[in-house]
Motif scaffolding. Structure first.
Motif, PDB file in Angstrom:
ATOM      1  N   ASP A 103     -15.420  11.868   0.153  1.00  0.00           N
ATOM      2  CA  ASP A 103     -14.252  12.953   0.407  1.00  0.00           C
ATOM      3  C   ASP A 103     -13.044  11.876   1.518  1.00  0.00           C
ATOM      4  N   ALA A 104     -12.892  10.862   0.828  1.00  0.00           N
ATOM      5  CA  ALA A 104     -11.877  10.029   1.297  1.00  0.00           C
ATOM      6  C   ALA A 104     -10.419  10.593   1.010  1.00  0.00           C
ATOM      7  N   TYR A 105      -9.471  10.023   1.619  1.00  0.00           N
ATOM      8  CA  TYR A 105      -8.173  10.649   1.749  1.00  0.00           C
ATOM      9  C   TYR A 105      -7.508  10.677   0.056  1.00  0.00           C
ATOM     10  N   VAL A 106      -8.045   9.398  -0.695  1.00  0.00           N
ATOM     11  CA  VAL A 106      -7.548   9.215  -1.996  1.00  0.00           C
ATOM     12  C   VAL A 106      -8.007  10.598  -2.851  1.00  0.00           C
ATOM     13  N   ALA A 107      -9.300  11.153  -2.469  1.00  0.00           N
ATOM     14  CA  ALA A 107      -9.640  12.306  -3.368  1.00  0.00           C
ATOM     15  C   ALA A 107      -8.793  13.347  -2.987  1.00  0.00           C
ATOM     16  N   ARG A 108      -7.929  13.327  -2.225  1.00  0.00           N
ATOM     17  CA  ARG A 108      -6.898  14.619  -1.865  1.00  0.00           C
ATOM     18  C   ARG A 108      -5.620  14.474  -2.529  1.00  0.00           C
ATOM     19  N   PHE A 109      -5.487  13.386  -3.009  1.00  0.00           N
ATOM     20  CA  PHE A 109      -3.813  12.989  -3.512  1.00  0.00           C
ATOM     21  C   PHE A 109      -3.746  12.478  -5.137  1.00  0.00           C
ATOM     22  N   THR A 110      -4.941  12.439  -5.698  1.00  0.00           N
ATOM     23  CA  THR A 110      -4.826  12.031  -6.984  1.00  0.00           C
ATOM     24  C   THR A 110      -4.477  13.388  -7.809  1.00  0.00           C
TER      25      THR A 110
ATOM     26  N   THR B  56     -13.083  16.404  -6.980  1.00  0.00           N
ATOM     27  CA  THR B  56     -14.497  17.043  -6.399  1.00  0.00           C
ATOM     28  C   THR B  56     -15.255  15.853  -6.005  1.00  0.00           C
ATOM     29  N   THR B  57     -15.733  16.026  -4.637  1.00  0.00           N
ATOM     30  CA  THR B  57     -16.582  14.941  -3.992  1.00  0.00           C
ATOM     31  C   THR B  57     -17.766  15.434  -3.273  1.00  0.00           C
ATOM     32  N   MET B  58     -18.285  14.550  -2.310  1.00  0.00           N
ATOM     33  CA  MET B  58     -19.244  14.961  -1.289  1.00  0.00           C
ATOM     34  C   MET B  58     -18.549  14.587  -0.075  1.00  0.00           C
ATOM     35  N   HIS B  59     -18.619  15.439   0.845  1.00  0.00           N
ATOM     36  CA  HIS B  59     -18.087  15.352   2.121  1.00  0.00           C
ATOM     37  C   HIS B  59     -19.153  14.464   3.001  1.00  0.00           C
ATOM     38  N   TYR B  60     -18.325  13.290   3.563  1.00  0.00           N
ATOM     39  CA  TYR B  60     -19.142  12.304   4.376  1.00  0.00           C
ATOM     40  C   TYR B  60     -18.704  12.583   5.702  1.00  0.00           C
ATOM     41  N   PRO B  61     -19.619  13.267   6.659  1.00  0.00           N
ATOM     42  CA  PRO B  61     -19.186  13.480   7.923  1.00  0.00           C
ATOM     43  C   PRO B  61     -19.078  12.300   8.974  1.00  0.00           C
ATOM     44  N   VAL B  62     -18.074  11.436   8.521  1.00  0.00           N
ATOM     45  CA  VAL B  62     -18.155  10.315   9.458  1.00  0.00           C
ATOM     46  C   VAL B  62     -17.879  10.618  11.109  1.00  0.00           C
TER      47      VAL B  62
ATOM     48  N   GLY C  41     -30.657  12.530  13.593  1.00  0.00           N
ATOM     49  CA  GLY C  41     -29.513  11.869  12.996  1.00  0.00           C
ATOM     50  C   GLY C  41     -29.430  11.853  11.706  1.00  0.00           C
ATOM     51  N   ARG C  42     -30.032  12.796  11.102  1.00  0.00           N
ATOM     52  CA  ARG C  42     -30.079  12.941   9.464  1.00  0.00           C
ATOM     53  C   ARG C  42     -28.667  14.041   9.087  1.00  0.00           C
ATOM     54  N   PHE C  43     -27.841  13.636   8.388  1.00  0.00           N
ATOM     55  CA  PHE C  43     -26.615  14.478   7.988  1.00  0.00           C
ATOM     56  C   PHE C  43     -26.847  14.661   6.417  1.00  0.00           C
ATOM     57  N   VAL C  44     -26.701  15.727   5.836  1.00  0.00           N
ATOM     58  CA  VAL C  44     -26.614  15.983   4.510  1.00  0.00           C
ATOM     59  C   VAL C  44     -25.035  16.221   3.933  1.00  0.00           C
ATOM     60  N   PRO C  45     -24.478  15.371   3.278  1.00  0.00           N
ATOM     61  CA  PRO C  45     -23.294  15.836   2.610  1.00  0.00           C
ATOM     62  C   PRO C  45     -23.129  17.297   1.813  1.00  0.00           C
ATOM     63  N   VAL C  46     -21.976  17.543   1.819  1.00  0.00           N
ATOM     64  CA  VAL C  46     -21.737  19.119   1.153  1.00  0.00           C
ATOM     65  C   VAL C  46     -20.751  18.796  -0.097  1.00  0.00           C
ATOM     66  N   ILE C  47     -20.766  19.549  -0.888  1.00  0.00           N
ATOM     67  CA  ILE C  47     -19.671  19.653  -2.107  1.00  0.00           C
ATOM     68  C   ILE C  47     -18.631  20.190  -1.638  1.00  0.00           C
ATOM     69  N   VAL C  48     -17.515  19.485  -2.011  1.00  0.00           N
ATOM     70  CA  VAL C  48     -16.249  19.860  -1.710  1.00  0.00           C
ATOM     71  C   VAL C  48     -15.550  19.920  -3.168  1.00  0.00           C
ATOM     72  N   GLU C  49     -15.281  21.166  -3.429  1.00  0.00           N
ATOM     73  CA  GLU C  49     -14.910  21.528  -4.889  1.00  0.00           C
ATOM     74  C   GLU C  49     -13.369  21.330  -4.972  1.00  0.00           C
ATOM     75  N   ARG C  50     -12.902  20.470  -6.004  1.00  0.00           N
ATOM     76  CA  ARG C  50     -11.272  20.453  -6.249  1.00  0.00           C
ATOM     77  C   ARG C  50     -11.014  20.678  -7.440  1.00  0.00           C
ATOM     78  N   GLN C  51     -10.452  19.721  -8.231  1.00  0.00           N
ATOM     79  CA  GLN C  51      -9.706  19.979  -9.720  1.00  0.00           C
ATOM     80  C   GLN C  51     -10.469  19.305 -10.581  1.00  0.00           C
ATOM     81  N   SER C  52     -11.177  18.295 -10.425  1.00  0.00           N
ATOM     82  CA  SER C  52     -11.539  17.165 -11.251  1.00  0.00           C
ATOM     83  C   SER C  52     -12.808  17.514 -12.120  1.00  0.00           C
ATOM     84  N   VAL C  53     -13.453  18.675 -11.760  1.00  0.00           N
ATOM     85  CA  VAL C  53     -14.600  19.311 -12.625  1.00  0.00           C
ATOM     86  C   VAL C  53     -14.422  20.612 -13.058  1.00  0.00           C
TER      87      VAL C  53
END
Length: 341
Positions: free
Chosen positions: A274-281, A286-292, A318-330
């Motif tokens: 879920d980097a910035y590039v994912a929001r501007f292509t 659609t990606t997995m959110h990384y809670p940095v 210390g365990r984190f589980v990524p979650v799906i961020v649904e956008r438009q590529s799927v």
């Protein structure tokens, strides 16, 4: 020479308040800060740098060791760790660990020389055995973005396997049955874990994971483009692309479009992080959110806790589980979509 006590007396505050103003620390009201600054100016106060250095050596400090400050991921880590330190009035010392075991170990020695009792260490190149030894010797050290099975309570990590498996299930639920992956060539744990998660998801969905084909490249836009090009040239048939990260996913979208293959009409593409590039292509990925940010803050708090030799008790803190961020590529598999027309 004017002293802090003289400035404090003129400003009618404590010496500690003057020190906080000089260090630009939080917790001082604006009106008080202005009064102290006027007193500093009137008395022509000059800082005693030698005394300040000695005082800093006695302060609580947290060492943050990251590979670089030139990448958005590490910039977020540094910013979030800094916020956590500011909340606790802790000095942050950031050191660069580079891209080898030798440079990581050198950065750790430097943190120890700076008297950092609390350390957040993003290490990808030191061995598990070496890190286990370091953890035994350094009670306040927390590993970030890495799981050490022998010391899970001292690790803050993203469950890449679980995240990658989730993404496969998401595509399967949309009717996709033929997949390829484009993965990173870097010899660190994340690419292996994400590949393991993709295969685990396929197996759990009733597919043979050994049939999954893919290409490895540098985790960049260009790398994703080249890896996808090679898969197309080989004649591999697929409706879903599993990308190591969002940059590779963006490169894949461009490579597909250059061949007249539209995303998501013909092929669905997913990323990770879920980097910035994912929001501007175009389309947005659609990606997995990384809670940095949350992970960095958790690591800082754990490091400060363990430095005081206090055990939090929860080995999975210390365990984190990524979650799906649904956008438009799927979207639905093309065969499914045509069948519903």
């Amino acid at each position: 020479m004017t002293t802090i006590d003289q400035v404090a007396a003129l400003a009618k505050v404590s010496a500690a308040t003057v020190s906080r103003v000089l260090n630009q620390s939080p917790g001082v009201r604006q009106q008080t800060r202005e009064r102290v600054n006027r007193a500093l100016e009137k008395l022509a106060y000059k800082p005693n740098y030698a005394a300040q250095a000695l005082a800093r050596s006695k302060e609580k400090s947290l060492g943050l060791i990251i590979a670089t400050l030139s990448e958005p991921f590490f910039m977020s880590v540094a910013d979030s760790t800094g916020n956590a330190c500011q909340t606790e009035s802790i000095q942050l010392i950031t050191l660069l660990g580079g891209q080898s075991a030798q440079t990581e170990e050198a950065a750790l020695r430097s943190a120890q020389e700076h008297n950092c009792r609390s350390i957040v260490f993003h290490s990808k190149y030191l061995s598990d055995e070496k890190l286990a030894e370091i953890l035994r010797q350094t009670p306040g050290l927390i590993l970030l973005n890495r799981l050490l099975p022998s010391h899970p309570e001292r690790c803050v990590w993203l469950d890449n396997i679980c995240g990658a498996e989730k993404m496969v299930h998401h595509l399967v639920n949309l009717g996709h049955r033929s997949f390829v992956y484009i993965n990173s060539v870097f010899e660190i744990g994340d690419p292996d874990d994400r590949l393991a998660g993709w295969k685990k998801g396929l197996q759990a969905s009733g597919f043979d994971p050994t049939l999954l084909r893919g290409e490895c490249e540098n985790p960049t836009l260009e790398g994703g483009y080249r890896a996808t090009q090679r898969l197309i040239k080989k004649g591999v048939r697929f409706t879903g692309v599993l990308a190591y990260d969002d940059s590779m996913a963006a490169g894949a979208i461009r490579a597909l479009r250059d061949q007249g293959i539209e995303v998501p009409r013909d092929v669905s593409v997913v990323g990770f992080n879920d980097a910035y590039v994912a929001r501007f292509t175009i389309p947005k990925i659609t990606t997995m959110h990384y809670p940095v940010e949350q992970m960095a803050q958790r690591a800082a708090m754990l490091a400060l806790t363990y430095a005081e030799e206090r055990d939090i008790g929860d080995k999975n803190a210390g365990r984190f589980v990524p979650v799906i961020v649904e956008r438009q590529s799927v979207t639905f598999c093309p065969e499914i979509a045509r069948g519903s027309e």
